[in-house]
Structure formats: structure tokens, C-alpha cells
Design a protein around this motif. Structure first.
Motif, PDB file in Angstrom:
ATOM      1  N   THR A 184      25.125 -23.492  11.042  1.00 40.54           N
ATOM      2  CA  THR A 184      24.817 -23.137   9.649  1.00 40.54           C
ATOM      3  C   THR A 184      23.955 -21.867   9.597  1.00 40.54           C
ATOM      4  O   THR A 184      23.763 -21.300   8.525  1.00 40.54           O
ATOM      5  N   VAL A 185      23.420 -21.441  10.746  1.00 41.91           N
ATOM      6  CA  VAL A 185      22.667 -20.180  10.799  1.00 41.91           C
ATOM      7  C   VAL A 185      23.652 -19.024  10.592  1.00 41.91           C
ATOM      8  O   VAL A 185      24.649 -18.924  11.301  1.00 41.91           O
ATOM      9  N   ASP A 186      23.389 -18.177   9.610  1.00 49.04           N
ATOM     10  CA  ASP A 186      24.313 -17.101   9.250  1.00 49.04           C
ATOM     11  C   ASP A 186      23.892 -15.812   9.971  1.00 49.04           C
ATOM     12  O   ASP A 186      23.066 -15.048   9.482  1.00 49.04           O
ATOM     13  N   MET A 187      24.492 -15.594  11.146  1.00 48.40           N
ATOM     14  CA  MET A 187      24.124 -14.432  11.972  1.00 48.40           C
ATOM     15  C   MET A 187      24.307 -13.115  11.223  1.00 48.40           C
ATOM     16  O   MET A 187      23.488 -12.201  11.339  1.00 48.40           O
ATOM     17  N   THR A 188      25.385 -13.012  10.469  1.00 49.70           N
ATOM     18  CA  THR A 188      25.671 -11.763   9.763  1.00 49.70           C
ATOM     19  C   THR A 188      24.594 -11.476   8.721  1.00 49.70           C
ATOM     20  O   THR A 188      24.087 -10.349   8.623  1.00 49.70           O
ATOM     21  N   ALA A 189      24.225 -12.491   7.959  1.00 49.42           N
ATOM     22  CA  ALA A 189      23.181 -12.306   6.945  1.00 49.42           C
ATOM     23  C   ALA A 189      21.846 -11.950   7.589  1.00 49.42           C
ATOM     24  O   ALA A 189      21.105 -11.095   7.084  1.00 49.42           O
ATOM     25  N   LEU A 190      21.533 -12.596   8.714  1.00 50.56           N
ATOM     26  CA  LEU A 190      20.265 -12.301   9.396  1.00 50.56           C
ATOM     27  C   LEU A 190      20.255 -10.866   9.915  1.00 50.56           C
ATOM     28  O   LEU A 190      19.260 -10.148   9.772  1.00 50.56           O
ATOM     29  N   PHE A 191      21.374 -10.451  10.511  1.00 52.60           N
ATOM     30  CA  PHE A 191      21.412  -9.089  11.035  1.00 52.60           C
ATOM     31  C   PHE A 191      21.313  -8.069   9.886  1.00 52.60           C
ATOM     32  O   PHE A 191      20.605  -7.064   9.999  1.00 52.60           O
ATOM     33  N   ASP A 192      21.986  -8.350   8.785  1.00 52.80           N
ATOM     34  CA  ASP A 192      21.901  -7.459   7.610  1.00 52.80           C
ATOM     35  C   ASP A 192      20.468  -7.333   7.102  1.00 52.80           C
ATOM     36  O   ASP A 192      20.027  -6.247   6.719  1.00 52.80           O
ATOM     37  N   GLU A 193      19.759  -8.456   7.069  1.00 52.93           N
ATOM     38  CA  GLU A 193      18.364  -8.430   6.597  1.00 52.93           C
ATOM     39  C   GLU A 193      17.491  -7.587   7.539  1.00 52.93           C
ATOM     40  O   GLU A 193      16.629  -6.823   7.095  1.00 52.93           O
ATOM     41  N   PHE A 194      17.733  -7.718   8.831  1.00 56.42           N
ATOM     42  CA  PHE A 194      16.990  -6.923   9.822  1.00 56.42           C
ATOM     43  C   PHE A 194      17.265  -5.427   9.615  1.00 56.42           C
ATOM     44  O   PHE A 194      16.343  -4.603   9.615  1.00 56.42           O
ATOM     45  N   VAL A 195      18.521  -5.081   9.405  1.00 56.16           N
ATOM     46  CA  VAL A 195      18.892  -3.677   9.186  1.00 56.16           C
ATOM     47  C   VAL A 195      18.243  -3.165   7.901  1.00 56.16           C
ATOM     48  O   VAL A 195      17.638  -2.088   7.876  1.00 56.16           O
ATOM     49  N   ARG A 196      18.366  -3.949   6.843  1.00 53.35           N
ATOM     50  CA  ARG A 196      17.808  -3.548   5.558  1.00 53.35           C
ATOM     51  C   ARG A 196      16.292  -3.352   5.650  1.00 53.35           C
ATOM     52  O   ARG A 196      15.750  -2.337   5.222  1.00 53.35           O
ATOM     53  N   GLY A 197      15.619  -4.340   6.234  1.00 50.76           N
ATOM     54  CA  GLY A 197      14.165  -4.327   6.186  1.00 50.76           C
ATOM     55  C   GLY A 197      13.508  -3.450   7.242  1.00 50.76           C
ATOM     56  O   GLY A 197      12.365  -3.031   7.063  1.00 50.76           O
ATOM     57  N   TYR A 198      14.209  -3.184   8.338  1.00 47.68           N
ATOM     58  CA  TYR A 198      13.564  -2.456   9.432  1.00 47.68           C
ATOM     59  C   TYR A 198      14.200  -1.090   9.695  1.00 47.68           C
ATOM     60  O   TYR A 198      13.502  -0.079   9.731  1.00 47.68           O
ATOM     61  N   LEU A 199      15.511  -1.068   9.871  1.00 47.46           N
ATOM     62  CA  LEU A 199      16.149   0.184  10.297  1.00 47.46           C
ATOM     63  C   LEU A 199      16.355   1.174   9.164  1.00 47.46           C
ATOM     64  O   LEU A 199      16.277   2.384   9.361  1.00 47.46           O
ATOM     65  N   HIS A 200      16.661   0.653   7.986  1.00 42.01           N
ATOM     66  CA  HIS A 200      17.000   1.549   6.884  1.00 42.01           C
ATOM     67  C   HIS A 200      15.768   2.088   6.198  1.00 42.01           C
ATOM     68  O   HIS A 200      14.790   1.371   6.009  1.00 42.01           O
ATOM     69  N   PRO A 201      15.826   3.357   5.798  1.00 46.32           N
ATOM     70  CA  PRO A 201      14.717   3.882   5.012  1.00 46.32           C
ATOM     71  C   PRO A 201      14.688   3.143   3.671  1.00 46.32           C
ATOM     72  O   PRO A 201      15.739   2.861   3.106  1.00 46.32           O
TER      73      PRO A 201
END
Lengths: 208, 208
Positions: free
Chosen positions: A186-203
Motif C-alpha cells: 500500500t506504500v505508494d513509491m511513485t507518490a513518495l518519490f514525487d514528493e521528494f522531487v517536489r520538496g527537495y530537488l525542485h526550486p
């Protein structure tokens, strides 16, 4: 990570050079990638691979120096399939490629699980794949850091992140969310990775 | 992660209830936490633990239902030591406690490695600890998300992060950087975790 397409586990040397042995070896590997790609239990999968090629588990291991060597070769062929499915980071963009790898890994649970187990065992400095995996992560971190610096110059990556650390963190997140997904789908890997990208990598689009 | 102090691996039932068997069992566990805490190789460590208590490896496993049960109990006692060293997240602050766990894990390489291997093997749905580990991560994610929400209210955590996703990501980063450190001790877990906290969890001091 079970993850990328840019590092590789070093291929093992085929035992003997008779064409018949080679064909048998490839037959075992083809079945192993299929069976491990689908299944969960490692020992169960090994038995099933053996059965599908008409061998006992012990007979199957006669074609490889050890179980570790079979697993290394299965993972090497898996790397090629990940590359076919997700492409290279430099080609498709780092973030898009990583997201494609995360998505691909969800479709081959058994191989993802095999990777996770082998890399954990390889933490032992005496493990035959220890140095290969250390180099795999080092090389990937270097390549990723370079892409991150290019992304920073292009304004696509937050200017204040440390590219070397971020490169290691991207692998860490991919490995870590994979581990959690293997324990609980039930852990949504795609959503977690998106959140990491949004919150950390993206300006940030606006001041935080 | 090999990591926190707030989840636990379920304790196994002692076999038999004779005080002598109990004492022997605890003697094995005390040696195992020591030996695994120091050493790298899992099979080598098992042999050394057996030797230190005057048993063969097979004799040692007579005191536990299986190798998995021994490992589960070693990890449970390790959890207690992590708690002693790093405290509880609610008590010391989430980020300070997590950083203390990262620092502690660097001092017990063998146990960190044991944890990583056991959790990878537990990905198999048939593994005796599969459900325990799934629940461990789920419970920790829940507790962490609550602390993150409180941190957001207090202005200590970036307001735009998703607390549920961030909770999973914190565990993922801790597990993933640990794996990379086990492969290559030049990887600086503390610096990587600090960069993750700075770039993701903390509100930016100025617009990014």
C-alpha cells in the motif's frame, strides 16, 4: 537501489566454453529473470527455476560457481531490462528516468526483492560482490551529481542543494521507499518519490 | 531502518522455562549483540558467538527456534540500546533524535548490517518477520507524521511538505544512506542526513 540502469553488477565468467553449456546457462538465466520477476520467496523461486529447466536446485547451481554468481548474473540481465524500459538518465532527464525506474520496479517485485537482499548481504566486506556494489553506487553518484549541476545551471534544480549529497540521497530514497513497498504494497513509491522531487530537488515556485 | 528506537521487532517466546535455559539464552544474546555490533560477516559472527559461549553453531541454534528467531531477538535488544543512546523522538525532537540514531548506527556496524539484511529478507511475504517489519514501519510513519504536523504548527518544519509522505521519506533516507555507508565507509551518513533535513524538512531561511 534495485533501481537504476546506469550501474552494473560485474558479469561473471561463464563456466566452460561448450556451446551446449552456454545455452543451458542462458536458459536458466531467462527462466530466473522471469520467475524472480514475479515471485516473492527466494528459495521457492530457485526451486521453481530449476524445475522449469528440468534440474534439481543443486543441479542448477552446477552451471554457476555459487548462488551469489547466479544472482549477480540475474541482476545484470535485469539491469539491461531496466535500461530498455527507463532509458539512461542523460537521455531522458534525471528525474524522469528515476521516476520511470521506480515505476518499472513495481512491475518486477521478485527481482526488486532479490536486488535488495543481495545488496544488503554485500555489505559484508567478504561478500564476492561487495566491491562491485560499492563501485556501482559511487559511479552512479558521480554521474547523477554531474546531471544535477547541469540542472542547476538550467534552473531546473534548486540552486542551494549540494549536488554530491543530493546524488547519494536520490539513490537512498529510491532504495528506502522500495524496501518499504516490499514490506507493504500500500506504500505508494511513485507518490513518495514525487514528493521528494517536489520538496527537495525542485526550486520552490514561491518562497517557502 | 536499522535505525530508530520507536518501532520494535516482536520478541520471540523463550523456549522452555527452566531458569538455566533462560540464563543461557541471555548469555547467547549478550554475546551476539557484542559480536554482531563489531563484526561484518554474518556467518562468521554466528560461529564466534557460539565459540564464546562454548557451543557449536548448531548447538547455539538449539536455544532458538531458528536463526531468524535469534536475529529477531538480537535486533530487539539492539532497539533498546538505540533507545538508551538516542532517546525517543517525542522527547528530544524528531530531527535531533534521528540524527542521534544515524550517529549511533555508525558505532555498531555489524548490527546495522544485520538489521539491513534481515529487513531485506523479510520482504518475502512468507518470512516469519514480514508482518512485524511492515507494522514497525507503519507505526513509525504514523508517529513521525504526527511530530511533523506539530513541527509545522510551530514553524520548525517546512509548511508545504506532506507529513505522511515525509515520514516515510525520513525512514527511506536513513535506510538508504545506511546501505551506502555499509558498502563504503567514506560515505558520510551524518552529512547526508543533515543535507536532507536542510533542503527538505526545514523552512528555507530565504526564498529559494
Amino acid at each position: 537501489m534495485a533501481s537504476d540502469g546506469d550501474g552494473r553488477v560485474a558479469p561473471s565468467r561463464p563456466r566452460g566454453s561448450y556451446p551446449k553449456g552456454q545455452a543451458r546457462r542462458q536458459q536458466i538465466l531467462d527462466e530466473a529473470v522471469l520467475v524472480f520477476g514475479r515471485s516473492g520467496s527466494m528459495s521457492g523461486s530457485l526451486r521453481e527455476v530449476a524445475k522449469r529447466v528440468g534440474l534439481t536446485p543443486a543441479g542448477l547451481l552446477h552451471h554457476f560457481a555459487s548462488k551469489e554468481e547466479l544472482f549477480a548474473e540475474v541482476l545484470r540481465q535485469r539491469d539491461e531490462r531496466v535500461r530498455d524500459a527507463a532509458g539512461e538518465p542523460a537521455e531522458h532527464g534525471l528525474i524522469a528516468q528515476a521516476a520511470a525506474v521506480v515505476a518499472y520496479n513495481q512491475t518486477t517485485r521478485g527481482l526488486t526483492s532479490l536486488y535488495t537482499t543481495v545488496v544488503a548481504e554485500a555489505a559484508d566486506p567478504d561478500h564476492p560482490l561487495h566491491d562491485d556494489f560499492a563501485e556501482r553506487y559511487r559511479a552512479r553518484a558521480e554521474g547523477t551529481a554531474e546531471l544535477l549541476r547541469a540542472g542547476q545551471r538550467a534552473g531546473e534544480i534548486a540552486p542551494d542543494i549540494d549536488p554530491e549529497a543530493a546524488a547519494r540521497l536520490i539513490s537512498a530514497v529510491m532504495d528506502g521507499i522500495q524496501q518499504q513497498w516490499l514490506l507493504d504494497e500500500t506504500v505508494d513509491m511513485t507518490a513518495l518519490f514525487d514528493e521528494f522531487v517536489r520538496g527537495y530537488l525542485h526550486p520552490a515556485a514561491s518562497p517557502r
